[in-house]
Design an enzyme around this catalytic site. Sequence first.
Site, PDB file in Angstrom:
ATOM      1  N   GLY A   8      43.150  42.011 -25.560  1.00  0.00           N
ATOM      2  CA  GLY A   8      43.297  43.345 -25.007  1.00  0.00           C
ATOM      3  C   GLY A   8      44.662  43.984 -25.039  1.00  0.00           C
ATOM      4  N   GLY A   9      45.409  43.889 -26.148  1.00  0.00           N
ATOM      5  CA  GLY A   9      46.645  44.643 -26.303  1.00  0.00           C
ATOM      6  C   GLY A   9      47.635  44.399 -25.182  1.00  0.00           C
TER       7      GLY A   9
ATOM      8  N   THR B 110      40.672  41.503 -29.702  1.00  0.00           N
ATOM      9  CA  THR B 110      41.138  40.167 -30.022  1.00  0.00           C
ATOM     10  C   THR B 110      40.182  39.159 -29.411  1.00  0.00           C
ATOM     11  OG1 THR B 110      43.418  40.973 -29.891  1.00  0.00           O
ATOM     12  CG2 THR B 110      43.145  38.613 -29.719  1.00  0.00           C
TER      13      THR B 110
END
Length: 529
Positions: A424-425, A342
Amino acid sequence: MDLHSAGHRRGVVCAPHSAAVEAGRAILAEGGNAIEAMIAMAAAIAAVYPHMNHLGGDGFWLIREANGRVRAIMAAGPAALTAKPELYRDYETMPTRGPLAALTTPGAIGGWMLALEAASANGARLPLDVLLAPAIGHARNGYTVTRSQTRLTQENLANLKDVPGFAAAFLADGKAPAVGTTLKQEALAATLAQLAHAGLDDFYRGDVGREISADLERIGSPLTRHDLTRYHARLAEPLRVALPSGTVYNTDAPTQGVVSLMILALFARLGVSEAEGFDHIHGLVEATKRALRMRDRVVTDPGYLPLALDRVLEDRYLAGEAMKIDRRKAAPWPLAASAGDTIWMGTADTSGLVVSYIQSLYWEFGSGLVLPATGVLMQNRGASFSLEAGSLNYLTPGRLPFHTLNPALAVFNDGRIMAYGCMGGDGQPQTQSALFTRYVTFREPLLESIDRPRWVLGRTWGAARTALRLEPRFDGNVIDALAAAGHDIEVLPEPYSDVMGHAGAAVLHPDGTLEGAHDPRADGGAAAV
């Protein structure tokens, strides 16, 4: 490029790629406002950081307007109307690459459309062709491949090289391009030029939309022309939580914004008094566990929520969750993590506009599917659906997928306003909490708050086990204390690791000066006028 910029009077931008930073700075220098600068940055970064984001992805905005109102733009695309579970009967889980992984409508451009309207309502001065010009130039003339693009292409080459359109767009002689290679996205340049001429709505209901849907049908994606023409991003009220320092905002479902808010609210109840020690790191990690457990029980498409998410931010609920945190011992942590690549970017100007924006394809390069006529790289956000009947995020036509994306914004009691975030999730809310507590709770300088060693809990980035991963710059005594408390510790070899994501912040100070900073782990920085 400088990682930190402070003391300016007109506007500030920060982003994980220098080309996006420069695009935003140029718009501010031309008299544009913070929203216009962000639109230019969003387009530019799609042209130069395609492994992290693209026009075929989604986006979420938080905009603090000059009058003090904070609003969200929710630009997530739903599953195609033909994306029924029966279509995936040959799969145990949702496919992550290729045509069948490209099953959700790209929402990002719809978000740009609403952002343009917000920019106009706040005194926008510049036409769309000026905002998109930097992106068009980078796509047409070429961009320089970064270290992260090379590495992620190498790591995912086996499952991306045969996806339609990927090799032609992002490989060099069938291999991952070396760092410093120049790549062009000429079809993307033509698409952006058409949008600059015809308007952003053309992406869904005009010539660009027609080309997108024709390519999707030919390649075998479930998305249709009808899915595109019916899509609209939406304005929404953000979630918020009151902290001793002020009010913090984030996005509602289907994002995990509630997780980021809940971590900060729980940590505030622990009464930790010193930065960087065991109490600080352990407290945030344990608050993260409580918040992620809640998320996995609750967060989904807003039309399917078992309860309104502001309920879990009420004092009574938070007090009960805080009491479940053991201040000396790590709780078990077996949960699987959500991955994601992202970009987050921030802008602010002296009119009082402050913007926090996040744009993503989900996994690196998303579905890998590059549409030949338009150069659009399609996301694989539909991979977050489940094919298990009765599950919280069960695949349903027209349903919004769960999003790890969540931009953050804070309005402090002392008059500061800060946009901040990370990629980063599952690491996004964790890094947000590290940045926030260091800068706000413990008053560390902004760049130092981003630079200092970070951690991430979970089985992220293809790792084999669930662990608490730490950069090696932590004090050894802190690492030993965390291990002794029962945390499964893995110390990473890199002092600044991509595993920790790319964080940044833009701050409007009460005296009207502006400050921005971005992560040494990325390829960007901050600039101002």
